[in-house]
Design a protein around this motif. Structure first.
Motif, PDB file in Angstrom:
ATOM      1  N   ALA A 112      57.810 -90.388  60.230  1.00  0.00           N
ATOM      2  CA  ALA A 112      57.594 -91.815  60.453  1.00  0.00           C
ATOM      3  C   ALA A 112      56.514 -92.336  59.515  1.00  0.00           C
ATOM      4  N   TRP A 113      55.440 -91.574  59.359  1.00  0.00           N
ATOM      5  CA  TRP A 113      54.330 -91.969  58.471  1.00  0.00           C
ATOM      6  C   TRP A 113      54.840 -92.171  57.051  1.00  0.00           C
ATOM      7  N   GLN A 114      55.679 -91.258  56.594  1.00  0.00           N
ATOM      8  CA  GLN A 114      56.181 -91.335  55.223  1.00  0.00           C
ATOM      9  C   GLN A 114      57.127 -92.514  55.022  1.00  0.00           C
ATOM     10  N   CYS A 115      57.705 -93.030  56.097  1.00  0.00           N
ATOM     11  CA  CYS A 115      58.582 -94.203  56.007  1.00  0.00           C
ATOM     12  C   CYS A 115      57.782 -95.508  55.942  1.00  0.00           C
ATOM     13  N   LEU A 116      56.517 -95.470  56.318  1.00  0.00           N
ATOM     14  CA  LEU A 116      55.691 -96.678  56.278  1.00  0.00           C
ATOM     15  C   LEU A 116      55.360 -97.039  54.839  1.00  0.00           C
ATOM     16  N   ILE A 117      55.191 -98.315  54.584  1.00  0.00           N
ATOM     17  CA  ILE A 117      54.746 -98.734  53.257  1.00  0.00           C
ATOM     18  C   ILE A 117      53.268 -98.356  53.103  1.00  0.00           C
ATOM     19  N   PRO A 118      52.808 -98.164  51.878  1.00  0.00           N
ATOM     20  CA  PRO A 118      51.411 -97.767  51.667  1.00  0.00           C
ATOM     21  C   PRO A 118      50.384 -98.691  52.310  1.00  0.00           C
ATOM     22  N   ALA A 119      50.644 -99.980  52.343  1.00  0.00           N
ATOM     23  CA  ALA A 119      49.685-100.921  52.955  1.00  0.00           C
ATOM     24  C   ALA A 119      49.530-100.641  54.449  1.00  0.00           C
ATOM     25  N   ASP A 120      50.640-100.330  55.132  1.00  0.00           N
ATOM     26  CA  ASP A 120      50.563 -99.985  56.555  1.00  0.00           C
ATOM     27  C   ASP A 120      49.807 -98.677  56.748  1.00  0.00           C
ATOM     28  N   GLN A 121      50.054 -97.696  55.887  1.00  0.00           N
ATOM     29  CA  GLN A 121      49.343 -96.427  55.972  1.00  0.00           C
ATOM     30  C   GLN A 121      47.845 -96.636  55.834  1.00  0.00           C
ATOM     31  N   GLU A 122      47.446 -97.474  54.897  1.00  0.00           N
ATOM     32  CA  GLU A 122      46.025 -97.716  54.652  1.00  0.00           C
ATOM     33  C   GLU A 122      45.359 -98.386  55.848  1.00  0.00           C
ATOM     34  N   VAL A 123      45.998 -99.399  56.411  1.00  0.00           N
ATOM     35  CA  VAL A 123      45.436-100.114  57.561  1.00  0.00           C
ATOM     36  C   VAL A 123      45.274 -99.166  58.745  1.00  0.00           C
ATOM     37  N   LEU A 124      46.298 -98.367  59.020  1.00  0.00           N
ATOM     38  CA  LEU A 124      46.222 -97.418  60.136  1.00  0.00           C
ATOM     39  C   LEU A 124      45.165 -96.343  59.876  1.00  0.00           C
ATOM     40  N   ALA A 125      45.066 -95.879  58.644  1.00  0.00           N
ATOM     41  CA  ALA A 125      44.072 -94.849  58.314  1.00  0.00           C
ATOM     42  C   ALA A 125      42.646 -95.365  58.499  1.00  0.00           C
ATOM     43  N   LEU A 126      42.397 -96.594  58.097  1.00  0.00           N
ATOM     44  CA  LEU A 126      41.058 -97.163  58.282  1.00  0.00           C
ATOM     45  C   LEU A 126      40.707 -97.239  59.760  1.00  0.00           C
ATOM     46  N   HIS A 127      41.684 -97.545  60.576  1.00  0.00           N
ATOM     47  CA  HIS A 127      41.466 -97.669  62.015  1.00  0.00           C
ATOM     48  C   HIS A 127      41.313 -96.295  62.680  1.00  0.00           C
ATOM     49  N   VAL A 128      42.244 -95.394  62.417  1.00  0.00           N
ATOM     50  CA  VAL A 128      42.283 -94.118  63.129  1.00  0.00           C
ATOM     51  C   VAL A 128      41.372 -93.072  62.505  1.00  0.00           C
ATOM     52  N   TRP A 129      41.523 -92.822  61.211  1.00  0.00           N
ATOM     53  CA  TRP A 129      40.771 -91.735  60.588  1.00  0.00           C
ATOM     54  C   TRP A 129      39.333 -92.101  60.279  1.00  0.00           C
ATOM     55  N   GLU A 130      39.119 -93.308  59.776  1.00  0.00           N
ATOM     56  CA  GLU A 130      37.761 -93.697  59.402  1.00  0.00           C
ATOM     57  C   GLU A 130      37.004 -94.282  60.582  1.00  0.00           C
ATOM     58  N   GLY A 131      37.731 -94.729  61.611  1.00  0.00           N
ATOM     59  CA  GLY A 131      37.088 -95.267  62.807  1.00  0.00           C
ATOM     60  C   GLY A 131      36.317 -96.552  62.546  1.00  0.00           C
ATOM     61  N   LEU A 132      36.791 -97.353  61.610  1.00  0.00           N
ATOM     62  CA  LEU A 132      36.078 -98.576  61.265  1.00  0.00           C
ATOM     63  C   LEU A 132      36.380 -99.699  62.251  1.00  0.00           C
ATOM     64  N   GLU A 133      35.382-100.488  62.520  1.00  0.00           N
ATOM     65  CA  GLU A 133      35.562-101.712  63.290  1.00  0.00           C
ATOM     66  C   GLU A 133      36.358-102.690  62.423  1.00  0.00           C
ATOM     67  N   ALA A 134      36.981-103.664  63.043  1.00  0.00           N
ATOM     68  CA  ALA A 134      37.819-104.619  62.318  1.00  0.00           C
ATOM     69  C   ALA A 134      37.047-105.309  61.191  1.00  0.00           C
ATOM     70  N   ARG A 135      35.819-105.695  61.456  1.00  0.00           N
ATOM     71  CA  ARG A 135      35.011-106.386  60.447  1.00  0.00           C
ATOM     72  C   ARG A 135      34.803-105.499  59.222  1.00  0.00           C
ATOM     73  N   ASP A 136      34.474-104.213  59.455  1.00  0.00           N
ATOM     74  CA  ASP A 136      34.226-103.300  58.346  1.00  0.00           C
ATOM     75  C   ASP A 136      35.511-102.949  57.595  1.00  0.00           C
ATOM     76  N   ALA A 137      36.595-102.755  58.330  1.00  0.00           N
ATOM     77  CA  ALA A 137      37.879-102.461  57.685  1.00  0.00           C
ATOM     78  C   ALA A 137      38.325-103.648  56.827  1.00  0.00           C
ATOM     79  N   ALA A 138      38.084-104.851  57.319  1.00  0.00           N
ATOM     80  CA  ALA A 138      38.416-106.044  56.539  1.00  0.00           C
ATOM     81  C   ALA A 138      37.605-106.083  55.249  1.00  0.00           C
ATOM     82  N   THR A 139      36.353-105.658  55.324  1.00  0.00           N
ATOM     83  CA  THR A 139      35.514-105.593  54.129  1.00  0.00           C
ATOM     84  C   THR A 139      36.111-104.624  53.120  1.00  0.00           C
ATOM     85  N   VAL A 140      36.569-103.459  53.591  1.00  0.00           N
ATOM     86  CA  VAL A 140      37.176-102.458  52.700  1.00  0.00           C
ATOM     87  C   VAL A 140      38.388-103.050  51.995  1.00  0.00           C
ATOM     88  N   LEU A 141      39.221-103.761  52.737  1.00  0.00           N
ATOM     89  CA  LEU A 141      40.458-104.310  52.171  1.00  0.00           C
ATOM     90  C   LEU A 141      40.262-105.640  51.451  1.00  0.00           C
TER      91      LEU A 141
END
Length: 177
Positions: A112-141
């Motif tokens: 399923a992960w491999q079927c996602l577009i790269p932008a979706d993978q990045e957003v989910l990774a920032l949330h799950v793996w990096e544990g960033l708050e929305a404000r900080d993840a928005a800064t990254v992107l």
């Protein structure tokens, strides 16, 4: 947060090096990781007087920009692909049905992960793996908090849709594709 001395920068470097290294390792080819991390901290050094109070999200954003710049010529989107290791099954003995179910679930998730577009993978990774708050993840992107929240919601829905029983029966999730 103005960094005026080498010692202050060293403190920032020590506090955030491991996080930046993990961030880059998940996104870049192993041969490029050290260069990307080095360029990220070089950018931080050059802008040391402009760093925010908590520079972690800023450093992630800088690392992301380094990766995008490095890959822009060949494949612009490849910098966003998150590499996940697949479970190795060599030498595994099947001690219980639970282990088999876990492997099946992991294979389904990888597919399923491999079927996602790269932008979706990045957003989910920032949330799950990096544990960033929305404000900080928005800064990254480089977007607003609201835009990040919407992207995250949509990415979660797409991943959930790919993991649903109906989606798993579709040929799009076949590992042989």
């Amino acid at each position: 947060m103005s960094i005026d001395t080498d010692a202050q920068f060293t403190d920032v470097y020590r506090a955030h090096y491991e996080d930046v290294l993990r961030f880059v390792r998940r996104r870049a080819h192993p041969m490029n990781v050290d260069d990307i991390v080095g360029e990220t901290f070089l950018a931080a050094w050059r802008r040391r007087r402009e760093l925010p109070e908590n520079p972690r999200a800023w450093l992630f954003g800088a690392a992301r920009n380094v990766m995008l710049n490095a890959d822009r010529g060949m494949r612009r989107q490849s910098a966003l692909v998150v590499h996940i290791q697949q479970a190795t099954l060599i030498g595994c003995h099947e001690p219980a049905a639970d282990a088999t179910d876990q492997v099946d679930s992991r294979i389904d998730l990888v597919a399923a992960w491999q079927c996602l577009i790269p932008a979706d993978q990045e957003v989910l990774a920032l949330h799950v793996w990096e544990g960033l708050e929305a404000r900080d993840a928005a800064t990254v992107l480089g977007c607003t908090r609201a835009a990040y929240a919407m992207r995250l919601t949509r990415a979660k829905r797409r991943l959930a849709g790919l993991l649903s029983p109906a989606a798993q029966a579709s040929p799009a999730l076949s590992l042989t594709n």
